[in-house]
Design a protein around this motif. Sequence first.
Motif, PDB file in Angstrom:
ATOM      1  N   LEU A   1      65.411  48.882 108.537  1.00  0.00           N
ATOM      2  CA  LEU A   1      65.856  49.768 109.626  1.00  0.00           C
ATOM      3  C   LEU A   1      64.680  50.253 110.457  1.00  0.00           C
ATOM      4  O   LEU A   1      64.741  50.264 111.697  1.00  0.00           O
ATOM      5  CB  LEU A   1      66.619  50.970 109.068  1.00  0.00           C
ATOM      6  CG  LEU A   1      68.084  50.761 108.752  1.00  0.00           C
ATOM      7  CD1 LEU A   1      68.631  51.953 107.977  1.00  0.00           C
ATOM      8  CD2 LEU A   1      68.882  50.544 110.015  1.00  0.00           C
ATOM      9  N   LEU A   2      63.620  50.659 109.790  1.00  0.00           N
ATOM     10  CA  LEU A   2      62.437  51.133 110.514  1.00  0.00           C
ATOM     11  C   LEU A   2      61.822  50.029 111.355  1.00  0.00           C
ATOM     12  O   LEU A   2      61.439  50.250 112.502  1.00  0.00           O
ATOM     13  CB  LEU A   2      61.401  51.700 109.536  1.00  0.00           C
ATOM     14  CG  LEU A   2      61.732  53.063 108.949  1.00  0.00           C
ATOM     15  CD1 LEU A   2      60.755  53.413 107.830  1.00  0.00           C
ATOM     16  CD2 LEU A   2      61.709  54.128 110.021  1.00  0.00           C
ATOM     17  N   THR A   3      61.752  48.843 110.796  1.00  0.00           N
ATOM     18  CA  THR A   3      61.203  47.701 111.535  1.00  0.00           C
ATOM     19  C   THR A   3      62.056  47.410 112.768  1.00  0.00           C
ATOM     20  O   THR A   3      61.536  47.237 113.875  1.00  0.00           O
ATOM     21  CB  THR A   3      61.132  46.453 110.634  1.00  0.00           C
ATOM     22  OG1 THR A   3      60.301  46.763 109.514  1.00  0.00           O
ATOM     23  CG2 THR A   3      60.571  45.258 111.378  1.00  0.00           C
ATOM     24  N   ASN A   4      63.371  47.363 112.575  1.00  0.00           N
ATOM     25  CA  ASN A   4      64.280  47.106 113.696  1.00  0.00           C
ATOM     26  C   ASN A   4      64.210  48.218 114.736  1.00  0.00           C
ATOM     27  O   ASN A   4      64.235  47.958 115.939  1.00  0.00           O
ATOM     28  CB  ASN A   4      65.715  46.939 113.208  1.00  0.00           C
ATOM     29  CG  ASN A   4      65.930  45.661 112.447  1.00  0.00           C
ATOM     30  OD1 ASN A   4      65.105  44.748 112.507  1.00  0.00           O
ATOM     31  ND2 ASN A   4      67.017  45.585 111.717  1.00  0.00           N
ATOM     32  N   ALA A   5      64.136  49.458 114.263  1.00  0.00           N
ATOM     33  CA  ALA A   5      64.077  50.580 115.196  1.00  0.00           C
ATOM     34  C   ALA A   5      62.809  50.525 116.039  1.00  0.00           C
ATOM     35  O   ALA A   5      62.832  50.817 117.236  1.00  0.00           O
ATOM     36  CB  ALA A   5      64.155  51.902 114.430  1.00  0.00           C
ATOM     37  N   LYS A   6      61.703  50.113 115.421  1.00  0.00           N
ATOM     38  CA  LYS A   6      60.430  50.028 116.144  1.00  0.00           C
ATOM     39  C   LYS A   6      60.442  48.940 117.205  1.00  0.00           C
ATOM     40  O   LYS A   6      59.688  49.006 118.160  1.00  0.00           O
ATOM     41  CB  LYS A   6      59.276  49.804 115.156  1.00  0.00           C
ATOM     42  CG  LYS A   6      58.955  51.034 114.339  1.00  0.00           C
ATOM     43  CD  LYS A   6      57.861  50.756 113.334  1.00  0.00           C
ATOM     44  CE  LYS A   6      57.588  51.970 112.476  1.00  0.00           C
ATOM     45  NZ  LYS A   6      56.585  51.712 111.439  1.00  0.00           N
ATOM     46  N   THR A   7      61.286  47.947 117.033  1.00  0.00           N
ATOM     47  CA  THR A   7      61.375  46.867 118.030  1.00  0.00           C
ATOM     48  C   THR A   7      62.422  47.170 119.094  1.00  0.00           C
ATOM     49  O   THR A   7      62.698  46.326 119.939  1.00  0.00           O
ATOM     50  CB  THR A   7      61.711  45.515 117.357  1.00  0.00           C
ATOM     51  OG1 THR A   7      62.988  45.610 116.728  1.00  0.00           O
ATOM     52  CG2 THR A   7      60.652  45.123 116.364  1.00  0.00           C
ATOM     53  N   GLY A   8      63.011  48.366 119.046  1.00  0.00           N
ATOM     54  CA  GLY A   8      63.954  48.773 120.085  1.00  0.00           C
ATOM     55  C   GLY A   8      65.413  48.522 119.770  1.00  0.00           C
ATOM     56  O   GLY A   8      66.263  48.639 120.648  1.00  0.00           O
ATOM     57  N   ASP A   9      65.737  48.186 118.534  1.00  0.00           N
ATOM     58  CA  ASP A   9      67.129  47.987 118.145  1.00  0.00           C
ATOM     59  C   ASP A   9      67.834  49.346 118.198  1.00  0.00           C
ATOM     60  O   ASP A   9      67.635  50.198 117.338  1.00  0.00           O
ATOM     61  CB  ASP A   9      67.194  47.389 116.740  1.00  0.00           C
ATOM     62  CG  ASP A   9      68.615  47.178 116.240  1.00  0.00           C
ATOM     63  OD1 ASP A   9      69.569  47.607 116.908  1.00  0.00           O
ATOM     64  OD2 ASP A   9      68.767  46.580 115.160  1.00  0.00           O
ATOM     65  N   THR A  10      68.655  49.549 119.224  1.00  0.00           N
ATOM     66  CA  THR A  10      69.270  50.870 119.438  1.00  0.00           C
ATOM     67  C   THR A  10      70.227  51.253 118.319  1.00  0.00           C
ATOM     68  O   THR A  10      70.339  52.429 117.985  1.00  0.00           O
ATOM     69  CB  THR A  10      70.013  50.923 120.788  1.00  0.00           C
ATOM     70  OG1 THR A  10      70.954  49.853 120.843  1.00  0.00           O
ATOM     71  CG2 THR A  10      69.053  50.840 121.942  1.00  0.00           C
ATOM     72  N   THR A  11      70.897  50.291 117.721  1.00  0.00           N
ATOM     73  CA  THR A  11      71.805  50.610 116.614  1.00  0.00           C
ATOM     74  C   THR A  11      71.021  51.213 115.454  1.00  0.00           C
ATOM     75  O   THR A  11      71.432  52.224 114.874  1.00  0.00           O
ATOM     76  CB  THR A  11      72.560  49.349 116.142  1.00  0.00           C
ATOM     77  OG1 THR A  11      73.255  48.791 117.249  1.00  0.00           O
ATOM     78  CG2 THR A  11      73.544  49.677 115.042  1.00  0.00           C
ATOM     79  N   SER A  12      69.897  50.608 115.125  1.00  0.00           N
ATOM     80  CA  SER A  12      69.057  51.140 114.052  1.00  0.00           C
ATOM     81  C   SER A  12      68.499  52.509 114.419  1.00  0.00           C
ATOM     82  O   SER A  12      68.427  53.402 113.579  1.00  0.00           O
ATOM     83  CB  SER A  12      67.896  50.185 113.752  1.00  0.00           C
ATOM     84  OG  SER A  12      68.374  48.963 113.268  1.00  0.00           O
ATOM     85  N   LEU A  13      68.098  52.659 115.675  1.00  0.00           N
ATOM     86  CA  LEU A  13      67.578  53.956 116.125  1.00  0.00           C
ATOM     87  C   LEU A  13      68.625  55.052 116.000  1.00  0.00           C
ATOM     88  O   LEU A  13      68.342  56.146 115.510  1.00  0.00           O
ATOM     89  CB  LEU A  13      67.107  53.861 117.579  1.00  0.00           C
ATOM     90  CG  LEU A  13      65.806  53.118 117.821  1.00  0.00           C
ATOM     91  CD1 LEU A  13      65.607  52.881 119.316  1.00  0.00           C
ATOM     92  CD2 LEU A  13      64.646  53.891 117.245  1.00  0.00           C
ATOM     93  N   ILE A  14      69.833  54.759 116.438  1.00  0.00           N
ATOM     94  CA  ILE A  14      70.908  55.756 116.361  1.00  0.00           C
ATOM     95  C   ILE A  14      71.220  56.090 114.904  1.00  0.00           C
ATOM     96  O   ILE A  14      71.370  57.261 114.541  1.00  0.00           O
ATOM     97  CB  ILE A  14      72.164  55.258 117.108  1.00  0.00           C
ATOM     98  CG1 ILE A  14      71.886  55.208 118.606  1.00  0.00           C
ATOM     99  CG2 ILE A  14      73.370  56.134 116.812  1.00  0.00           C
ATOM    100  CD1 ILE A  14      72.932  54.447 119.410  1.00  0.00           C
ATOM    101  N   PHE A  15      71.310  55.058 114.060  1.00  0.00           N
ATOM    102  CA  PHE A  15      71.592  55.288 112.651  1.00  0.00           C
ATOM    103  C   PHE A  15      70.529  56.188 112.026  1.00  0.00           C
ATOM    104  O   PHE A  15      70.839  57.165 111.343  1.00  0.00           O
ATOM    105  CB  PHE A  15      71.675  53.971 111.886  1.00  0.00           C
ATOM    106  CG  PHE A  15      71.832  54.157 110.402  1.00  0.00           C
ATOM    107  CD1 PHE A  15      73.074  54.439 109.863  1.00  0.00           C
ATOM    108  CD2 PHE A  15      70.737  54.075 109.562  1.00  0.00           C
ATOM    109  CE1 PHE A  15      73.219  54.636 108.499  1.00  0.00           C
ATOM    110  CE2 PHE A  15      70.873  54.274 108.202  1.00  0.00           C
ATOM    111  CZ  PHE A  15      72.115  54.549 107.664  1.00  0.00           C
ATOM    112  N   LEU A  16      69.269  55.864 112.255  1.00  0.00           N
ATOM    113  CA  LEU A  16      68.182  56.661 111.684  1.00  0.00           C
ATOM    114  C   LEU A  16      68.183  58.085 112.226  1.00  0.00           C
ATOM    115  O   LEU A  16      67.979  59.038 111.481  1.00  0.00           O
ATOM    116  CB  LEU A  16      66.832  55.996 111.955  1.00  0.00           C
ATOM    117  CG  LEU A  16      66.498  54.786 111.106  1.00  0.00           C
ATOM    118  CD1 LEU A  16      65.229  54.113 111.605  1.00  0.00           C
ATOM    119  CD2 LEU A  16      66.349  55.172 109.645  1.00  0.00           C
TER     120      LEU A  16
END
Length: 144
Positions: A60-75
């Motif tokens: 999740l952190l890796t995806n969020a750092k690459t701009g994955d908005t779904t992961s960002l919202i979840f986190l």
Amino acid sequence: MKITKQLIKKAYDLAKAGFNNKTIYESLDISKSAFYNNKDLMDSIKKAKAELREEVSTSLLTNAKTGDTTSLIFLAKRLNLFSEDVQIKLTNPKSALKSLEEVANANISLEHKNSLKSIISDYIKAYEVSELEERISKLEELQQ
């Protein structure tokens, strides 16, 4: 059924795949009590679940750092990054009303607001019942 190292490995694999305890002991065809009473089995499952949590968190952190908005919202939701910490202190009806006001104005989810509102409302009802009981007792004493 005897719990073998092979069975423990199978339980580990199921836990690592994200299955819950009930699904695991049913899949292994062992009783609930045998499942929970075997320390090696439970340790293995606990280890697998910890590893899975770590892998998911890292992903999740890796995806969020690459701009994955779904992961960002979840986190953001999971970590409560955009919510206030609402402190309520219930000591009397006035404090309950003040707490209701704070909850209403707080930057928290509607679900969280409703939970807190329910607690405060229950407190107010209990306070009112207690107060009414005291009044009735005093009136009964005066009539005797």
